[in-house]
Design an enzyme around this catalytic site. Structure first.
Site, PDB file in Angstrom:
ATOM      1  N   ARG A  42      11.590  -6.799   5.336  1.00 39.23           N
ATOM      2  CA  ARG A  42      11.445  -5.338   5.298  1.00 39.23           C
ATOM      3  C   ARG A  42      12.351  -4.672   6.336  1.00 39.23           C
ATOM      4  O   ARG A  42      12.445  -5.106   7.470  1.00 39.23           O
ATOM      5  CB  ARG A  42       9.984  -4.961   5.590  1.00 39.23           C
ATOM      6  CG  ARG A  42       9.763  -3.460   5.618  1.00 39.23           C
ATOM      7  CD  ARG A  42       8.340  -3.109   5.305  1.00 39.23           C
ATOM      8  NE  ARG A  42       7.454  -3.248   6.453  1.00 39.23           N
ATOM      9  CZ  ARG A  42       6.165  -2.897   6.410  1.00 39.23           C
ATOM     10  NH1 ARG A  42       5.631  -2.433   5.300  1.00 39.23           N
ATOM     11  NH2 ARG A  42       5.416  -3.049   7.475  1.00 39.23           N
ATOM     12  N   ARG A  82      11.117  -3.098  11.734  1.00 33.01           N
ATOM     13  CA  ARG A  82      10.035  -2.507  12.519  1.00 33.01           C
ATOM     14  C   ARG A  82       9.644  -3.468  13.630  1.00 33.01           C
ATOM     15  O   ARG A  82       9.529  -4.667  13.396  1.00 33.01           O
ATOM     16  CB  ARG A  82       8.821  -2.248  11.614  1.00 33.01           C
ATOM     17  CG  ARG A  82       8.715  -0.813  11.169  1.00 33.01           C
ATOM     18  CD  ARG A  82       7.660  -0.650  10.117  1.00 33.01           C
ATOM     19  NE  ARG A  82       6.321  -1.043  10.551  1.00 33.01           N
ATOM     20  CZ  ARG A  82       5.222  -0.818   9.823  1.00 33.01           C
ATOM     21  NH1 ARG A  82       5.311  -0.220   8.654  1.00 33.01           N
ATOM     22  NH2 ARG A  82       4.037  -1.193  10.261  1.00 33.01           N
ATOM     23  N   ARG A 124      -1.216  -9.178  13.221  1.00 31.93           N
ATOM     24  CA  ARG A 124      -1.689  -8.102  12.334  1.00 31.93           C
ATOM     25  C   ARG A 124      -2.519  -8.673  11.184  1.00 31.93           C
ATOM     26  O   ARG A 124      -3.509  -8.070  10.766  1.00 31.93           O
ATOM     27  CB  ARG A 124      -0.501  -7.303  11.792  1.00 31.93           C
ATOM     28  CG  ARG A 124       0.141  -6.429  12.868  1.00 31.93           C
ATOM     29  CD  ARG A 124       1.508  -5.930  12.463  1.00 31.93           C
ATOM     30  NE  ARG A 124       1.473  -5.011  11.348  1.00 31.93           N
ATOM     31  CZ  ARG A 124       2.497  -4.801  10.523  1.00 31.93           C
ATOM     32  NH1 ARG A 124       3.638  -5.475  10.678  1.00 31.93           N
ATOM     33  NH2 ARG A 124       2.382  -3.931   9.562  1.00 31.93           N
ATOM     34  N   LYS A 129       0.822  -1.217   0.000  1.00 41.04           N
ATOM     35  CA  LYS A 129       0.000   0.000   0.000  1.00 41.04           C
ATOM     36  C   LYS A 129       0.859   1.272   0.000  1.00 41.04           C
ATOM     37  O   LYS A 129       0.609   2.186  -0.779  1.00 41.04           O
ATOM     38  CB  LYS A 129      -0.912   0.051   1.248  1.00 41.04           C
ATOM     39  CG  LYS A 129      -1.914  -1.068   1.343  1.00 41.04           C
ATOM     40  CD  LYS A 129      -2.868  -0.855   2.512  1.00 41.04           C
ATOM     41  CE  LYS A 129      -2.219  -0.891   3.891  1.00 41.04           C
ATOM     42  NZ  LYS A 129      -1.659  -2.196   4.273  1.00 41.04           N
ATOM     43  N   ARG A 166      -9.710   1.396   9.077  1.00 40.23           N
ATOM     44  CA  ARG A 166      -9.476  -0.006   9.413  1.00 40.23           C
ATOM     45  C   ARG A 166     -10.652  -0.616  10.169  1.00 40.23           C
ATOM     46  O   ARG A 166     -10.622  -1.815  10.464  1.00 40.23           O
ATOM     47  CB  ARG A 166      -8.203  -0.149  10.255  1.00 40.23           C
ATOM     48  CG  ARG A 166      -6.948  -0.428   9.412  1.00 40.23           C
ATOM     49  CD  ARG A 166      -5.763  -0.259  10.322  1.00 40.23           C
ATOM     50  NE  ARG A 166      -4.638  -1.106  10.087  1.00 40.23           N
ATOM     51  CZ  ARG A 166      -3.485  -0.688   9.551  1.00 40.23           C
ATOM     52  NH1 ARG A 166      -3.360   0.530   9.102  1.00 40.23           N
ATOM     53  NH2 ARG A 166      -2.464  -1.505   9.463  1.00 40.23           N
TER      54      ARG A 166
HETATM   55  P1  AMP Z   1       0.680   0.185   9.096  1.00 34.66           P
HETATM   56  O1  AMP Z   1       1.970   0.904   8.961  1.00 34.66           O
HETATM   57  O2  AMP Z   1      -0.436   0.829   8.316  1.00 34.66           O
HETATM   58  O3  AMP Z   1       0.786  -1.294   8.824  1.00 34.66           O
HETATM   59  O4  AMP Z   1       0.234   0.322  10.625  1.00 34.66           O
HETATM   60  C1  AMP Z   1       1.048  -0.182  11.679  1.00 34.66           C
HETATM   61  C2  AMP Z   1       0.258  -0.238  12.980  1.00 34.66           C
HETATM   62  O5  AMP Z   1      -0.228   1.067  13.302  1.00 34.66           O
HETATM   63  C3  AMP Z   1      -0.981  -1.115  12.957  1.00 34.66           C
HETATM   64  O6  AMP Z   1      -0.665  -2.473  13.224  1.00 34.66           O
HETATM   65  C4  AMP Z   1      -1.814  -0.485  14.090  1.00 34.66           C
HETATM   66  O7  AMP Z   1      -1.292  -0.817  15.363  1.00 34.66           O
HETATM   67  C5  AMP Z   1      -1.531   0.991  13.882  1.00 34.66           C
HETATM   68  N1  AMP Z   1      -2.481   1.625  12.927  1.00 34.66           N
HETATM   69  C6  AMP Z   1      -2.183   2.213  11.722  1.00 34.66           C
HETATM   70  N2  AMP Z   1      -3.268   2.702  11.131  1.00 34.66           N
HETATM   71  C7  AMP Z   1      -4.303   2.416  11.963  1.00 34.66           C
HETATM   72  C8  AMP Z   1      -5.712   2.647  11.902  1.00 34.66           C
HETATM   73  N3  AMP Z   1      -6.277   3.256  10.843  1.00 34.66           N
HETATM   74  N4  AMP Z   1      -6.471   2.206  12.937  1.00 34.66           N
HETATM   75  C9  AMP Z   1      -5.921   1.602  14.013  1.00 34.66           C
HETATM   76  N5  AMP Z   1      -4.623   1.340  14.120  1.00 34.66           N
HETATM   77  C10 AMP Z   1      -3.801   1.738  13.116  1.00 34.66           C
END
Ligand code: AMP
Length: 215
Positions: free
Chosen positions: A127, A160, A171, A13, A88
């Site tokens: 990653r 990360r 996740r 994404k 989400r």
């Molecule tokens: P990402 O980088 O988008 O994979 O997000 C990493 C982490 O950030 C996720 O596993 C959640 O803990 C948190 N996170 C990111 N975006 C959201 C969202 N829209 N709602 C809730 N948690 C989020």
């Protein structure tokens, strides 16, 4: 123009949203990146989010919606947004609808990047990211010029916290249970929903997205 990109963690994404944002002059709004910035800066929001983030759980909707509202207000003259990793949950989707309605902006398209779980686990295991500037690399498909060092700012790269295998599995389950049902939510609206095979080279996926997206 406003777009949402859905896809499991590691589906690509961020990479695709970045390229689309450049092509169409849009602002990429990644809630994951906003949270990482807040955690790096040690703000109150960052401290509150950290325990959810590190466990691979969703950060509460109120925190996320507040952050998105602030970012959208701060970029009020943008041509539009690409939402990456947001919404989400159904509550977040409803909140986004209200925010777009407030500014009289439509949601033009929803794109779902599809990649098998096995490939996701492999990709996230490879990653690497820069703890300083947030640049993202992949040991297999997009290595830095010098091993383990950020091309942009020279900082040693790290994995990360939430890309560790146990957290990745959590996740993926969270995506399946809480976020994937949102695709059905959008399929019941007038906004077109496009399913795209994300298990291909970056530029192939990007070409398909450009063919599908209006404008
Ligand atoms: P990402 O980088 O988008 O994979 O997000 C990493 C982490 O950030 C996720 O596993 C959640 O803990 C948190 N996170 C990111 N975006 C959201 C969202 N829209 N709602 C809730 N948690 C989020």
């Amino acid at each position: 123009m406003n777009l949402i990109l859905f896809g499991a963690p590691g589906a690509g994404k961020g990479t695709q949203a970045e390229l689309l944002a450049r092509r169409y002059g849009l602002v990429r709004l990644s809630t994951g990146d906003l949270l990482r910035d807040a955690m790096r800066e040690g703000t109150e929001l960052g401290r509150e989010a950290k325990r959810y983030y590190d466990a691979g759980e969703l950060v509460p909707d109120g925190v996320i919606l507040g952050m998105v509202r602030e970012t959208m207000q701060g970029a009020a003259d943008a041509a539009g947004f690409i939402f990456d990793g947001f919404p989400r949950t159904v509550t977040q989707a409803e909140g986004l609808q209200a925010l777009l309605d407030d500014v009289g902006q439509p949601l033009d398209a929803v794109v779902v990047l599809e990649v098998d779980d096995e490939e996701i686990v492999r990709r996230l295991g490879a990653r690497l990211s820069c703890p300083q500037c947030g640049a993202v690399y992949n040991r297999d498909s997009n290595p830095p010029k010098e091993e383990g060092i950020c091309d942009r700012c020279g900082t040693p790269l790290t994995q990360r916290e939430d890309d560790r295998p146990e957290t990745v599995r959590r996740r993926l389950a969270v995506y399946r249970d809480q976020t994937a049902p949102l695709i059905g939510f959008y399929e019941q609206t007038d906004t077109p929903v496009h399913h795209v095979n994300g298990d291909r080279a970056v530029d192939e996926v990007q070409s398909e997205l450009r063919r599908l997206i209006p404008g």
